[in-house]
Design a protein around this motif. Structure first.
Motif: not given
Lengths: 278, 292
Positions: B88-99, B170-177
Protein backbone atom coordinates in the motif's frame (compact mmCIF):
# COMPACT_ATOMS: atom_id res chain seq x y z
CA UNK A 1 15.97 15.81 -9.35
CA UNK A 2 15.50 18.82 -11.61
CA UNK A 3 17.52 16.90 -14.18
CA UNK A 4 14.85 14.18 -14.40
CA UNK A 5 11.83 16.43 -13.97
CA UNK A 6 10.47 17.75 -17.26
CA UNK A 7 8.71 20.82 -15.87
CA UNK A 8 8.81 22.72 -12.57
CA UNK A 9 5.94 22.24 -10.12
CA UNK A 10 4.84 23.43 -6.68
CA UNK A 11 3.90 19.90 -5.58
CA UNK A 12 6.28 18.43 -3.02
CA UNK A 13 7.51 14.89 -2.55
CA UNK A 14 8.84 14.04 -5.99
CA UNK A 15 12.30 13.04 -4.76
CA UNK A 16 10.93 11.08 -1.80
CA UNK A 17 8.23 9.15 -3.63
CA UNK A 18 10.22 8.39 -6.78
CA UNK A 19 13.22 7.47 -4.66
CA UNK A 20 11.22 5.05 -2.53
CA UNK A 21 9.47 3.62 -5.59
CA UNK A 22 12.76 2.88 -7.33
CA UNK A 23 14.33 1.52 -4.13
CA UNK A 24 11.43 -0.85 -3.40
CA UNK A 25 11.12 -1.90 -7.06
CA UNK A 26 14.83 -2.71 -7.24
CA UNK A 27 14.87 -4.55 -3.93
CA UNK A 28 11.81 -6.73 -4.50
CA UNK A 29 11.72 -7.18 -8.28
CA UNK A 30 14.70 -5.99 -10.33
CA UNK A 31 17.68 -7.25 -8.31
CA UNK A 32 16.21 -10.73 -7.65
CA UNK A 33 15.25 -11.04 -11.34
CA UNK A 34 18.73 -9.94 -12.39
CA UNK A 35 20.11 -12.65 -10.10
CA UNK A 36 18.35 -15.22 -12.28
CA UNK A 37 20.25 -14.03 -15.36
CA UNK A 38 23.53 -13.87 -13.46
CA UNK A 39 23.05 -17.46 -12.29
CA UNK A 40 22.31 -18.59 -15.84
CA UNK A 41 25.28 -16.74 -17.30
CA UNK A 42 27.56 -18.92 -15.16
CA UNK A 43 26.63 -21.81 -17.46
CA UNK A 44 28.53 -22.44 -20.67
CA UNK A 45 26.47 -22.35 -23.85
CA UNK A 46 26.54 -26.18 -24.05
CA UNK A 47 25.35 -26.57 -20.47
CA UNK A 48 22.61 -24.02 -21.05
CA UNK A 49 21.47 -25.75 -24.22
CA UNK A 50 21.46 -29.12 -22.48
CA UNK A 51 19.24 -27.75 -19.72
CA UNK A 52 16.73 -25.96 -21.93
CA UNK A 53 16.59 -28.38 -24.87
CA UNK A 54 16.64 -31.89 -23.46
CA UNK A 55 13.69 -34.05 -24.60
CA UNK A 56 11.83 -33.91 -21.26
CA UNK A 57 12.04 -30.11 -21.15
CA UNK A 58 11.03 -29.76 -24.80
CA UNK A 59 8.04 -32.03 -24.15
CA UNK A 60 7.04 -29.75 -21.28
CA UNK A 61 7.26 -26.65 -23.54
CA UNK A 62 5.09 -28.35 -26.13
CA UNK A 63 2.48 -29.23 -23.52
CA UNK A 64 2.56 -25.84 -21.76
CA UNK A 65 2.64 -23.58 -24.82
CA UNK A 66 0.28 -25.77 -26.88
CA UNK A 67 -2.40 -26.18 -24.23
CA UNK A 68 -2.10 -22.55 -23.08
CA UNK A 69 -2.81 -21.53 -26.66
CA UNK A 70 -5.82 -23.85 -26.99
CA UNK A 71 -7.16 -22.73 -23.59
CA UNK A 72 -6.83 -19.07 -24.65
CA UNK A 73 -8.70 -19.89 -27.89
CA UNK A 74 -11.53 -21.54 -25.96
CA UNK A 75 -11.68 -18.52 -23.67
CA UNK A 76 -11.65 -16.12 -26.62
CA UNK A 77 -14.64 -17.89 -28.18
CA UNK A 78 -16.76 -18.21 -25.04
CA UNK A 79 -15.45 -14.95 -23.56
CA UNK A 80 -16.87 -12.88 -26.43
CA UNK A 81 -20.24 -14.62 -26.13
CA UNK A 82 -20.31 -14.14 -22.34
CA UNK A 83 -19.31 -10.47 -22.60
CA UNK A 84 -22.00 -9.94 -25.26
CA UNK A 85 -24.67 -11.65 -23.17
CA UNK A 86 -23.70 -9.72 -20.02
CA UNK A 87 -23.75 -6.34 -21.79
CA UNK A 88 -26.67 -6.72 -24.18
CA UNK A 89 -29.21 -9.09 -22.64
CA UNK A 90 -31.01 -8.97 -19.33
CA UNK A 91 -31.91 -12.15 -17.51
CA UNK A 92 -32.47 -13.06 -13.87
CA UNK A 93 -29.19 -13.25 -11.93
CA UNK A 94 -27.18 -11.28 -14.50
CA UNK A 95 -25.40 -9.19 -11.84
CA UNK A 96 -24.52 -12.31 -9.87
CA UNK A 97 -23.13 -14.05 -12.95
CA UNK A 98 -21.18 -10.90 -13.83
CA UNK A 99 -19.52 -10.84 -10.41
CA UNK A 100 -18.83 -14.60 -10.53
CA UNK A 101 -16.82 -14.25 -13.76
CA UNK A 102 -13.89 -12.96 -11.67
CA UNK A 103 -13.84 -16.11 -9.52
CA UNK A 104 -10.72 -17.59 -11.18
CA UNK A 105 -8.83 -14.41 -10.21
CA UNK A 106 -10.01 -14.54 -6.60
CA UNK A 107 -10.00 -18.29 -5.92
CA UNK A 108 -6.58 -19.52 -4.74
CA UNK A 109 -5.09 -21.70 -7.47
CA UNK A 110 -4.55 -24.70 -5.19
CA UNK A 111 -8.22 -24.64 -4.23
CA UNK A 112 -9.21 -24.46 -7.89
CA UNK A 113 -6.87 -27.36 -8.57
CA UNK A 114 -8.34 -29.78 -6.04
CA UNK A 115 -11.91 -28.69 -6.88
CA UNK A 116 -11.45 -29.34 -10.61
CA UNK A 117 -9.76 -32.66 -9.86
CA UNK A 118 -12.69 -33.70 -7.66
CA UNK A 119 -15.22 -32.72 -10.33
CA UNK A 120 -13.41 -34.36 -13.26
CA UNK A 121 -11.97 -37.48 -11.61
CA UNK A 122 -13.37 -40.83 -12.75
CA UNK A 123 -16.10 -40.88 -10.09
CA UNK A 124 -16.49 -37.08 -9.86
CA UNK A 125 -19.66 -35.15 -10.69
CA UNK A 126 -18.75 -34.65 -14.36
CA UNK A 127 -16.02 -37.27 -14.72
CA UNK A 128 -18.44 -40.17 -14.18
CA UNK A 129 -20.45 -39.14 -17.25
CA UNK A 130 -17.39 -38.47 -19.41
CA UNK A 131 -15.65 -41.75 -18.60
CA UNK A 132 -18.22 -44.03 -20.36
CA UNK A 133 -17.83 -41.81 -23.44
CA UNK A 134 -14.14 -42.65 -23.42
CA UNK A 135 -13.11 -39.19 -22.23
CA UNK A 136 -10.72 -39.21 -19.30
CA UNK A 137 -9.98 -35.73 -17.99
CA UNK A 138 -8.11 -36.08 -14.71
CA UNK A 139 -4.42 -37.02 -15.00
CA UNK A 140 -4.36 -36.52 -18.78
CA UNK A 141 -3.40 -33.52 -20.96
CA UNK A 142 -7.15 -32.79 -21.19
CA UNK A 143 -7.13 -32.15 -17.43
CA UNK A 144 -4.32 -29.61 -17.88
CA UNK A 145 -6.44 -27.93 -20.57
CA UNK A 146 -9.43 -27.74 -18.22
CA UNK A 147 -7.33 -26.08 -15.50
CA UNK A 148 -5.74 -23.61 -17.92
CA UNK A 149 -9.16 -22.74 -19.36
CA UNK A 150 -10.47 -22.12 -15.84
CA UNK A 151 -7.74 -19.69 -14.81
CA UNK A 152 -7.85 -17.77 -18.12
CA UNK A 153 -11.63 -17.42 -18.20
CA UNK A 154 -12.04 -13.81 -16.96
CA UNK A 155 -9.44 -12.16 -19.23
CA UNK A 156 -11.35 -11.99 -22.52
CA UNK A 157 -14.67 -11.22 -20.83
CA UNK A 158 -13.17 -8.35 -18.86
CA UNK A 159 -11.31 -6.79 -21.80
CA UNK A 160 -14.19 -7.10 -24.30
CA UNK A 161 -16.99 -6.08 -21.90
CA UNK A 162 -16.09 -2.36 -21.51
CA UNK A 163 -15.60 -1.98 -25.28
CA UNK A 164 -19.07 -3.39 -25.93
CA UNK A 165 -20.48 -1.12 -23.24
CA UNK A 166 -18.98 2.00 -24.83
CA UNK A 167 -20.11 1.04 -28.31
CA UNK A 168 -22.64 3.53 -29.55
CA UNK A 169 -25.99 2.10 -30.54
CA UNK A 170 -26.24 4.72 -33.31
CA UNK A 171 -23.57 2.96 -35.39
CA UNK A 172 -25.61 -0.22 -35.40
CA UNK A 173 -28.79 1.68 -36.21
CA UNK A 174 -27.01 3.40 -39.07
CA UNK A 175 -25.79 0.07 -40.44
CA UNK A 176 -29.27 -1.41 -40.11
CA UNK A 177 -30.97 1.56 -41.75
CA UNK A 178 -28.51 1.34 -44.64
CA UNK A 179 -29.79 -2.18 -45.25
CA UNK A 180 -27.28 -4.37 -43.45
CA UNK A 181 -28.62 -7.57 -41.96
CA UNK A 182 -28.08 -8.14 -38.24
CA UNK A 183 -25.37 -10.73 -38.95
CA UNK A 184 -23.59 -8.32 -41.29
CA UNK A 185 -23.78 -5.53 -38.71
CA UNK A 186 -22.25 -7.77 -36.08
CA UNK A 187 -19.44 -9.12 -38.26
CA UNK A 188 -18.62 -5.93 -40.20
CA UNK A 189 -19.39 -3.18 -37.67
CA UNK A 190 -19.21 -4.51 -34.13
CA UNK A 191 -16.54 -7.19 -34.45
CA UNK A 192 -13.81 -4.86 -35.84
CA UNK A 193 -14.41 -2.53 -32.87
CA UNK A 194 -14.07 -5.39 -30.40
CA UNK A 195 -11.18 -7.18 -32.11
CA UNK A 196 -8.20 -5.34 -30.49
CA UNK A 197 -9.67 -5.93 -27.03
CA UNK A 198 -10.33 -9.57 -27.91
CA UNK A 199 -6.72 -10.00 -28.98
CA UNK A 200 -5.49 -8.32 -25.77
CA UNK A 201 -7.66 -10.63 -23.67
CA UNK A 202 -6.51 -13.67 -25.64
CA UNK A 203 -2.83 -12.79 -25.19
CA UNK A 204 -3.29 -12.07 -21.47
CA UNK A 205 -5.04 -15.41 -20.95
CA UNK A 206 -2.26 -17.16 -22.90
CA UNK A 207 0.46 -15.42 -20.82
CA UNK A 208 -1.29 -16.28 -17.57
CA UNK A 209 -1.68 -19.93 -18.57
CA UNK A 210 2.02 -20.27 -19.46
CA UNK A 211 3.15 -19.60 -15.90
CA UNK A 212 0.28 -21.32 -14.11
CA UNK A 213 1.21 -23.91 -11.52
CA UNK A 214 -1.23 -24.35 -8.63
CA UNK A 215 -4.40 -25.28 -10.46
CA UNK A 216 -2.60 -27.62 -12.87
CA UNK A 217 -0.44 -29.82 -10.63
CA UNK A 218 -3.37 -31.56 -8.95
CA UNK A 219 -5.32 -32.47 -12.07
CA UNK A 220 -2.36 -33.21 -14.38
CA UNK A 221 -0.85 -36.23 -12.65
CA UNK A 222 2.60 -34.79 -13.46
CA UNK A 223 3.88 -37.58 -15.70
CA UNK A 224 7.20 -36.65 -17.36
CA UNK A 225 6.94 -36.36 -21.18
CA UNK A 226 3.13 -36.51 -20.99
CA UNK A 227 1.48 -34.19 -18.48
CA UNK A 228 4.43 -32.34 -16.95
CA UNK A 229 4.19 -28.56 -17.36
CA UNK A 230 7.30 -26.37 -17.49
CA UNK A 231 6.77 -24.58 -14.12
CA UNK A 232 6.60 -28.00 -12.44
CA UNK A 233 9.82 -29.04 -14.18
CA UNK A 234 11.52 -25.97 -12.67
CA UNK A 235 10.44 -27.12 -9.20
CA UNK A 236 11.61 -30.68 -9.91
CA UNK A 237 15.07 -29.40 -10.91
CA UNK A 238 15.15 -27.28 -7.76
CA UNK A 239 14.31 -30.27 -5.58
CA UNK A 240 17.20 -32.16 -7.21
CA UNK A 241 19.47 -29.22 -6.28
CA UNK A 242 20.02 -28.52 -9.99
CA UNK A 243 19.82 -24.75 -9.40
CA UNK A 244 21.50 -23.78 -12.67
CA UNK A 245 19.20 -26.06 -14.68
CA UNK A 246 16.14 -24.58 -12.95
CA UNK A 247 17.43 -21.06 -13.62
CA UNK A 248 18.07 -21.82 -17.31
CA UNK A 249 14.50 -23.06 -17.89
CA UNK A 250 13.17 -20.11 -15.86
CA UNK A 251 15.05 -17.73 -18.18
CA UNK A 252 13.32 -19.29 -21.20
CA UNK A 253 9.92 -18.86 -19.52
CA UNK A 254 10.78 -15.32 -18.44
CA UNK A 255 11.83 -14.27 -21.93
CA UNK A 256 8.57 -15.73 -23.28
CA UNK A 257 6.56 -13.70 -20.75
CA UNK A 258 8.53 -10.51 -21.50
CA UNK A 259 7.77 -10.88 -25.20
CA UNK A 260 4.09 -11.42 -24.40
CA UNK A 261 4.11 -8.41 -22.05
CA UNK A 262 5.47 -6.26 -24.88
CA UNK A 263 2.83 -7.61 -27.26
CA UNK A 264 0.07 -6.91 -24.70
CA UNK A 265 1.37 -3.36 -24.18
CA UNK A 266 1.39 -2.85 -27.93
CA UNK A 267 -2.14 -4.21 -28.24
CA UNK A 268 -3.35 -1.95 -25.44
CA UNK A 269 -1.82 1.03 -27.14
CA UNK A 270 -3.59 -0.09 -30.31
CA UNK A 271 -6.97 -0.55 -28.64
CA UNK A 272 -6.44 2.68 -26.74
CA UNK A 273 -7.34 1.49 -23.30
CA UNK A 274 -5.66 -0.06 -20.31
CA UNK A 275 -6.61 -3.55 -19.34
CA UNK A 276 -9.42 -3.51 -16.81
CA UNK A 277 -8.97 -7.03 -15.55
CA UNK A 278 -6.73 -7.81 -12.60
CA UNK B 1 -46.42 10.70 -22.96
CA UNK B 2 -50.20 10.68 -22.61
CA UNK B 3 -51.02 7.09 -21.79
CA UNK B 4 -49.65 4.73 -19.22
CA UNK B 5 -48.73 2.23 -21.88
CA UNK B 6 -46.43 4.70 -23.55
CA UNK B 7 -44.64 5.63 -20.36
CA UNK B 8 -44.20 1.95 -19.58
CA UNK B 9 -42.72 1.60 -23.02
CA UNK B 10 -40.22 4.30 -22.15
CA UNK B 11 -39.05 2.53 -19.01
CA UNK B 12 -38.63 -0.86 -20.62
CA UNK B 13 -37.21 -0.10 -24.05
CA UNK B 14 -38.64 -2.38 -26.71
CA UNK B 15 -35.80 -3.88 -28.68
CA UNK B 16 -36.12 -2.97 -32.34
CA UNK B 17 -35.61 -6.03 -34.49
CA UNK B 18 -33.11 -4.26 -36.73
CA UNK B 19 -30.58 -3.77 -33.94
CA UNK B 20 -31.28 -6.92 -31.94
CA UNK B 21 -31.03 -10.63 -32.51
CA UNK B 22 -34.04 -12.96 -32.82
CA UNK B 23 -35.37 -14.24 -29.50
CA UNK B 24 -34.15 -17.77 -30.20
CA UNK B 25 -30.60 -16.57 -30.86
CA UNK B 26 -30.66 -14.53 -27.69
CA UNK B 27 -31.87 -17.46 -25.61
CA UNK B 28 -29.28 -19.76 -27.19
CA UNK B 29 -26.42 -17.34 -26.42
CA UNK B 30 -27.57 -16.90 -22.82
CA UNK B 31 -27.83 -20.67 -22.47
CA UNK B 32 -24.32 -21.22 -23.91
CA UNK B 33 -22.86 -18.61 -21.54
CA UNK B 34 -24.59 -19.94 -18.46
CA UNK B 35 -23.67 -23.54 -19.26
CA UNK B 36 -20.00 -22.67 -19.79
CA UNK B 37 -19.82 -20.58 -16.61
CA UNK B 38 -21.84 -23.14 -14.69
CA UNK B 39 -19.51 -26.00 -15.65
CA UNK B 40 -16.31 -24.08 -15.04
CA UNK B 41 -17.20 -21.86 -12.09
CA UNK B 42 -20.29 -22.98 -10.24
CA UNK B 43 -19.77 -26.76 -10.27
CA UNK B 44 -16.19 -26.63 -8.85
CA UNK B 45 -17.31 -24.15 -6.20
CA UNK B 46 -20.18 -26.40 -5.13
CA UNK B 47 -17.85 -29.41 -5.17
CA UNK B 48 -15.58 -27.79 -2.57
CA UNK B 49 -18.46 -27.38 -0.13
CA UNK B 50 -19.84 -30.84 -0.89
CA UNK B 51 -16.50 -32.59 -0.32
CA UNK B 52 -15.82 -30.62 2.85
CA UNK B 53 -19.20 -31.56 4.38
CA UNK B 54 -19.19 -35.16 3.09
CA UNK B 55 -18.85 -36.62 6.58
CA UNK B 56 -20.98 -34.07 8.35
CA UNK B 57 -20.49 -30.79 10.08
CA UNK B 58 -18.62 -32.39 12.98
CA UNK B 59 -15.81 -33.76 10.79
CA UNK B 60 -15.72 -30.41 8.97
CA UNK B 61 -15.21 -28.38 12.14
CA UNK B 62 -12.61 -30.80 13.57
CA UNK B 63 -10.35 -29.87 10.63
CA UNK B 64 -9.93 -26.37 12.02
CA UNK B 65 -8.98 -27.50 15.52
CA UNK B 66 -5.88 -29.28 14.34
CA UNK B 67 -2.76 -27.36 15.52
CA UNK B 68 -1.16 -27.50 12.04
CA UNK B 69 -4.26 -25.97 10.48
CA UNK B 70 -4.29 -23.18 13.06
CA UNK B 71 -0.57 -22.57 12.50
CA UNK B 72 -1.19 -22.39 8.74
CA UNK B 73 -4.00 -19.87 9.20
CA UNK B 74 -1.80 -17.77 11.49
CA UNK B 75 1.13 -17.79 9.06
CA UNK B 76 -1.15 -16.77 6.18
CA UNK B 77 -2.49 -13.86 8.23
CA UNK B 78 1.03 -12.85 9.28
CA UNK B 79 2.43 -12.87 5.72
CA UNK B 80 -0.57 -10.84 4.53
CA UNK B 81 -0.28 -8.40 7.44
CA UNK B 82 3.30 -7.61 6.40
CA UNK B 83 2.94 -7.69 2.60
CA UNK B 84 -0.27 -5.66 2.39
CA UNK B 85 0.83 -2.45 4.22
CA UNK B 86 4.18 -2.44 2.42
CA UNK B 87 2.52 -2.69 -0.97
CA UNK B 88 0.00 0.00 0.00
CA UNK B 89 2.82 2.41 0.92
CA UNK B 90 4.61 1.50 -2.30
CA UNK B 91 1.43 1.90 -4.36
CA UNK B 92 0.68 5.35 -2.92
CA UNK B 93 4.24 6.47 -3.36
CA UNK B 94 4.55 5.18 -6.94
CA UNK B 95 1.18 6.65 -7.91
CA UNK B 96 2.09 10.05 -6.44
CA UNK B 97 5.37 10.20 -8.35
CA UNK B 98 3.89 8.92 -11.61
CA UNK B 99 0.57 10.76 -11.61
CA UNK B 100 1.63 14.16 -10.26
CA UNK B 101 4.94 14.72 -12.04
CA UNK B 102 6.28 14.59 -15.58
CA UNK B 103 9.65 12.88 -15.76
CA UNK B 104 11.83 10.91 -18.16
CA UNK B 105 11.33 7.16 -18.25
CA UNK B 106 7.86 7.23 -16.75
CA UNK B 107 6.38 4.72 -19.20
CA UNK B 108 9.25 2.31 -18.54
CA UNK B 109 8.63 2.60 -14.81
CA UNK B 110 4.91 1.79 -15.24
CA UNK B 111 5.80 -1.29 -17.29
CA UNK B 112 8.36 -2.43 -14.69
CA UNK B 113 5.78 -2.11 -11.90
CA UNK B 114 3.48 -4.47 -13.82
CA UNK B 115 6.32 -6.96 -14.30
CA UNK B 116 5.52 -9.34 -11.39
CA UNK B 117 2.15 -10.10 -13.04
CA UNK B 118 3.83 -11.60 -16.07
CA UNK B 119 6.33 -13.67 -14.12
CA UNK B 120 5.27 -17.24 -13.34
CA UNK B 121 4.73 -17.71 -9.57
CA UNK B 122 7.23 -20.56 -9.68
CA UNK B 123 9.89 -18.27 -11.18
CA UNK B 124 9.02 -15.66 -8.52
CA UNK B 125 9.85 -18.18 -5.81
CA UNK B 126 12.93 -19.40 -7.65
CA UNK B 127 14.59 -15.96 -7.84
CA UNK B 128 14.58 -15.70 -4.03
CA UNK B 129 15.95 -19.22 -3.65
CA UNK B 130 18.79 -18.30 -6.05
CA UNK B 131 19.51 -15.19 -4.00
CA UNK B 132 19.04 -16.36 -0.42
CA UNK B 133 19.16 -20.17 -0.60
CA UNK B 134 22.12 -22.15 0.77
CA UNK B 135 23.63 -22.39 -2.73
CA UNK B 136 22.49 -18.87 -3.53
CA UNK B 137 24.48 -15.67 -3.96
CA UNK B 138 23.98 -14.50 -0.37
CA UNK B 139 23.51 -18.01 1.05
CA UNK B 140 26.95 -18.54 2.66
CA UNK B 141 26.91 -15.08 4.28
CA UNK B 142 23.39 -15.60 5.67
CA UNK B 143 24.32 -19.05 6.99
CA UNK B 144 27.40 -17.62 8.70
CA UNK B 145 25.23 -15.05 10.46
CA UNK B 146 22.54 -17.63 11.28
CA UNK B 147 19.84 -15.86 9.27
CA UNK B 148 17.27 -18.09 7.60
CA UNK B 149 15.20 -16.66 4.76
CA UNK B 150 14.49 -19.62 2.48
CA UNK B 151 12.44 -22.44 4.04
CA UNK B 152 11.48 -19.92 6.72
CA UNK B 153 8.93 -17.17 7.31
CA UNK B 154 10.93 -14.27 5.72
CA UNK B 155 11.04 -16.12 2.39
CA UNK B 156 7.28 -16.65 2.47
CA UNK B 157 6.73 -12.96 3.20
CA UNK B 158 9.09 -11.95 0.36
CA UNK B 159 7.37 -14.25 -2.14
CA UNK B 160 3.98 -12.89 -1.06
CA UNK B 161 5.17 -9.30 -1.49
CA UNK B 162 6.46 -10.11 -4.98
CA UNK B 163 3.27 -11.67 -6.34
CA UNK B 164 1.06 -8.90 -4.88
CA UNK B 165 3.49 -6.10 -5.77
CA UNK B 166 1.53 -4.31 -8.55
CA UNK B 167 -2.07 -4.57 -7.24
CA UNK B 168 -2.42 -1.29 -5.33
CA UNK B 169 -0.16 0.73 -7.64
CA UNK B 170 -1.94 -0.31 -10.84
CA UNK B 171 -5.36 0.63 -9.42
CA UNK B 172 -4.13 4.02 -8.18
CA UNK B 173 -1.96 5.16 -11.11
CA UNK B 174 -4.65 5.47 -13.83
CA UNK B 175 -7.12 6.98 -11.36
CA UNK B 176 -4.69 9.59 -10.04
CA UNK B 177 -3.49 10.36 -13.58
CA UNK B 178 -7.08 11.02 -14.64
CA UNK B 179 -7.59 13.29 -11.65
CA UNK B 180 -4.69 15.58 -12.52
CA UNK B 181 -2.99 17.85 -10.01
CA UNK B 182 -5.05 21.07 -10.03
CA UNK B 183 -6.70 20.40 -6.67
CA UNK B 184 -3.40 19.65 -4.93
CA UNK B 185 -1.79 22.74 -6.44
CA UNK B 186 -4.70 24.87 -5.24
CA UNK B 187 -4.37 23.47 -1.71
CA UNK B 188 -0.64 24.19 -1.64
CA UNK B 189 -1.05 27.70 -2.98
CA UNK B 190 -3.64 28.33 -0.26
CA UNK B 191 -1.04 27.42 2.34
CA UNK B 192 -1.56 23.72 3.11
CA UNK B 193 1.52 21.64 3.82
CA UNK B 194 2.40 18.66 1.64
CA UNK B 195 1.04 16.14 4.16
CA UNK B 196 -2.18 18.12 4.70
CA UNK B 197 -2.69 18.19 0.95
CA UNK B 198 -2.17 14.44 0.72
CA UNK B 199 -4.47 13.54 3.65
CA UNK B 200 -7.26 16.03 2.95
CA UNK B 201 -7.26 16.42 -0.83
CA UNK B 202 -5.65 13.41 -2.49
CA UNK B 203 -6.62 10.55 -0.18
CA UNK B 204 -10.39 11.28 -0.06
CA UNK B 205 -10.56 11.34 -3.84
CA UNK B 206 -8.71 8.05 -4.35
CA UNK B 207 -10.19 6.10 -1.43
CA UNK B 208 -12.28 3.75 -3.59
CA UNK B 209 -9.43 2.85 -5.94
CA UNK B 210 -7.22 2.33 -2.92
CA UNK B 211 -9.77 0.06 -1.25
CA UNK B 212 -10.22 -1.84 -4.52
CA UNK B 213 -6.48 -2.42 -4.78
CA UNK B 214 -6.30 -3.49 -1.13
CA UNK B 215 -9.11 -6.04 -1.61
CA UNK B 216 -7.40 -7.62 -4.64
CA UNK B 217 -3.98 -7.54 -2.98
CA UNK B 218 -5.37 -9.19 0.15
CA UNK B 219 -7.07 -12.00 -1.77
CA UNK B 220 -3.94 -12.83 -3.73
CA UNK B 221 -1.69 -12.60 -0.65
CA UNK B 222 -3.80 -15.09 1.28
CA UNK B 223 -4.28 -17.45 -1.66
CA UNK B 224 -0.82 -17.52 -3.26
CA UNK B 225 0.43 -21.03 -3.82
CA UNK B 226 3.17 -21.44 -6.45
CA UNK B 227 5.66 -18.80 -5.31
CA UNK B 228 5.21 -19.59 -1.62
CA UNK B 229 5.47 -23.32 -2.33
CA UNK B 230 8.98 -22.91 -3.80
CA UNK B 231 10.40 -20.98 -0.82
CA UNK B 232 8.48 -22.65 1.99
CA UNK B 233 10.10 -26.07 2.40
CA UNK B 234 6.72 -27.38 3.57
CA UNK B 235 7.53 -27.75 7.26
CA UNK B 236 4.24 -28.61 8.97
CA UNK B 237 3.20 -26.16 11.65
CA UNK B 238 6.08 -23.84 10.76
CA UNK B 239 6.28 -22.78 7.13
CA UNK B 240 2.91 -23.90 5.80
CA UNK B 241 0.42 -21.30 4.68
CA UNK B 242 -3.24 -22.23 4.18
CA UNK B 243 -2.94 -23.13 0.46
CA UNK B 244 0.15 -25.24 1.20
CA UNK B 245 -1.67 -26.95 4.05
CA UNK B 246 -4.48 -27.79 1.61
CA UNK B 247 -1.93 -29.44 -0.67
CA UNK B 248 -0.38 -31.53 2.11
CA UNK B 249 -3.75 -32.75 3.40
CA UNK B 250 -4.86 -33.55 -0.15
CA UNK B 251 -1.72 -35.52 -0.92
CA UNK B 252 -2.26 -37.49 2.31
CA UNK B 253 -5.74 -38.42 1.02
CA UNK B 254 -7.26 -36.51 3.94
CA UNK B 255 -9.88 -35.08 1.59
CA UNK B 256 -12.40 -33.81 4.15
CA UNK B 257 -9.77 -31.73 5.97
CA UNK B 258 -8.23 -30.54 2.67
CA UNK B 259 -11.58 -29.37 1.34
CA UNK B 260 -12.52 -27.89 4.73
CA UNK B 261 -9.48 -25.57 4.67
CA UNK B 262 -10.12 -25.01 0.95
CA UNK B 263 -13.70 -23.99 1.72
CA UNK B 264 -12.38 -21.27 4.00
CA UNK B 265 -10.23 -19.93 1.13
CA UNK B 266 -13.19 -20.25 -1.26
CA UNK B 267 -15.30 -18.23 1.18
CA UNK B 268 -12.57 -15.60 1.23
CA UNK B 269 -12.69 -15.39 -2.57
CA UNK B 270 -16.48 -15.01 -2.54
CA UNK B 271 -16.21 -12.25 0.07
CA UNK B 272 -13.57 -10.63 -2.16
CA UNK B 273 -15.90 -10.72 -5.18
CA UNK B 274 -18.77 -9.30 -3.11
CA UNK B 275 -16.57 -6.53 -1.68
CA UNK B 276 -15.28 -5.77 -5.17
CA UNK B 277 -18.80 -5.45 -6.58
CA UNK B 278 -19.81 -3.29 -3.61
CA UNK B 279 -16.88 -0.92 -4.11
CA UNK B 280 -17.61 -0.67 -7.84
CA UNK B 281 -21.26 0.08 -7.12
CA UNK B 282 -20.59 2.63 -4.34
CA UNK B 283 -17.97 4.50 -6.30
CA UNK B 284 -20.18 4.70 -9.39
CA UNK B 285 -23.07 6.04 -7.26
CA UNK B 286 -20.71 8.62 -5.75
CA UNK B 287 -19.48 9.64 -9.19
CA UNK B 288 -23.03 10.16 -10.37
CA UNK B 289 -23.79 12.32 -7.31
CA UNK B 290 -20.71 14.43 -7.90
CA UNK B 291 -21.66 15.03 -11.51
CA UNK B 292 -25.31 16.11 -11.52
Amino acid sequence: MSLILKQPTVLPGFGLTLGFTLFYLSLIVLIPLAGLFVKTSALTWDQFWQAVADPRTVASYQLTFGLSFVAALINAFFGVIIAWVLVRYSFPGRKFVDALVDLPFALPTAVAGIALTAVFSVNGWLGQYLEPLGITVAFTPLGVLVALTFIGLPFVVRTVQPVLQDLEKEIEEAAASLGATRWKTITKVIFPEVFPALLTGFTSAFARALGEYGSVVFISGNMPMRTEITPLLIITKLEQYDYAGAAAIAVVMLVASFVLLLIINGLQWWSGRRQVAF
Amino acid sequence: MTTGVLSLDKRVPRIASTVAEPVLVRLALILVSLTFLGLFLFVPLAAILFEALKHGLGAYLVSFQEPDAIAAIELTLLATAIALPLNVVFGLSAAWAIAKFEFWGKQVLITLIDLPFSVSPVVAGLIYVLLFGLQGALGPWLAAHDIKIIFAVPGIVLATIFVTFPFVARELIPHMQAQGKDEEEAALVLGATGWQTFWRVTLPSIKWSLLYGVILCNARAMGEFGAVSVVSGHIRGETNTMPLHVEILYNEYNYVAAFAVASLLALLSLVTLAAKSLVEWTSSVEQKENRP
